[in-house]
Design an enzyme around this catalytic site. Sequence first.
Site, PDB file in Angstrom:
ATOM      1  N   CYS A   1       0.832  -1.199   0.000  1.00  0.00           N
ATOM      2  CA  CYS A   1       0.000   0.000   0.000  1.00  0.00           C
ATOM      3  C   CYS A   1       0.873   1.258   0.000  1.00  0.00           C
ATOM      4  O   CYS A   1       1.628   1.465  -0.937  1.00  0.00           O
ATOM      5  CB  CYS A   1      -0.997  -0.030   1.165  1.00  0.00           C
ATOM      6  SG  CYS A   1      -2.347   1.168   0.975  1.00  0.00           S
TER       7      CYS A   1
ATOM      8  N   HIS B   1      -3.800  -4.465  -0.345  1.00  0.00           N
ATOM      9  CA  HIS B   1      -3.391  -5.121   0.898  1.00  0.00           C
ATOM     10  C   HIS B   1      -3.498  -6.634   0.726  1.00  0.00           C
ATOM     11  O   HIS B   1      -4.596  -7.183   0.818  1.00  0.00           O
ATOM     12  CB  HIS B   1      -4.293  -4.683   2.054  1.00  0.00           C
ATOM     13  CG  HIS B   1      -4.069  -3.284   2.505  1.00  0.00           C
ATOM     14  ND1 HIS B   1      -3.151  -2.963   3.480  1.00  0.00           N
ATOM     15  CD2 HIS B   1      -4.639  -2.115   2.124  1.00  0.00           C
ATOM     16  CE1 HIS B   1      -3.160  -1.660   3.683  1.00  0.00           C
ATOM     17  NE2 HIS B   1      -4.049  -1.121   2.867  1.00  0.00           N
TER      18      HIS B   1
ATOM     19  N   GLU C   1      -2.689  -8.898   2.759  1.00  0.00           N
ATOM     20  CA  GLU C   1      -3.111  -9.506   4.031  1.00  0.00           C
ATOM     21  C   GLU C   1      -4.611  -9.376   4.264  1.00  0.00           C
ATOM     22  O   GLU C   1      -5.160 -10.002   5.174  1.00  0.00           O
ATOM     23  CB  GLU C   1      -2.328  -8.885   5.192  1.00  0.00           C
ATOM     24  CG  GLU C   1      -2.765  -7.501   5.640  1.00  0.00           C
ATOM     25  CD  GLU C   1      -2.278  -6.351   4.762  1.00  0.00           C
ATOM     26  OE1 GLU C   1      -2.476  -5.192   5.170  1.00  0.00           O
ATOM     27  OE2 GLU C   1      -1.703  -6.622   3.679  1.00  0.00           O
TER      28      GLU C   1
END
Length: 220
Positions: free
Chosen positions: A86, A190, A192
């Site tokens: 990001c 992102h 994750e």
Amino acid sequence: MIIVLDPGIGNLHSVLGGLRRVGCEGRVVATRDEWAHGLAEGTRVQGVVLPGVGAFGDAMSQMRVRGLCDVVQDAVERSIPLLGICLGMQLLFTSSEEHGVFRGLDLIPGHVVRFPDGAKVPHMGWNGLDVRAPHHPLLRDVRQGDYVYFVHSYYAVAERGEDVIASTEYAGVDVPAVVARGRVMGTQFHPEKSGAVGERILANFVRLAAYPALFEEVSP
């Protein structure tokens, strides 16, 4: 060992959790001294992750105060794979126009700019990937059109098209979603928070960190 840098501008818990889900325990490093101490103790650093949320200028200020710009440079000089996430990906570029003009880490030539007037910002939500370099080991098992999760108001404009290995479209803009220049890589989204697709990308990074010879698979 995967080192997760802490410039004080990111949700480290989500990144550490993502690494844990792919079978890797990350270790947080917040300062140049912590990095040097770990190396002196014999820590074998296989990869470095630079996460971040917030404003580019604030992030670079914190990076300098904490000595993390030096840490990133040291990692690059040691040929340690680096992944920016990001804002962390945007910091890899030469400069940004976010709330002024700020110098970045200049590891990937290009500039970070705001979405055009009229675009709804932040760009928040799931977008499909246009995979431009399916041969790249970071994108192993990532399919054309796979969806990942974005939250950002600015995007990178790379000077070299070949540094963009996956993109997405938003507000009429072709947005770099994954970039790679040698062992320096980044995702605008992102991973994750991007479900199974994001976990595949994190797992691929961990695999690259463990077996850097895989970079030889990348076409020149």
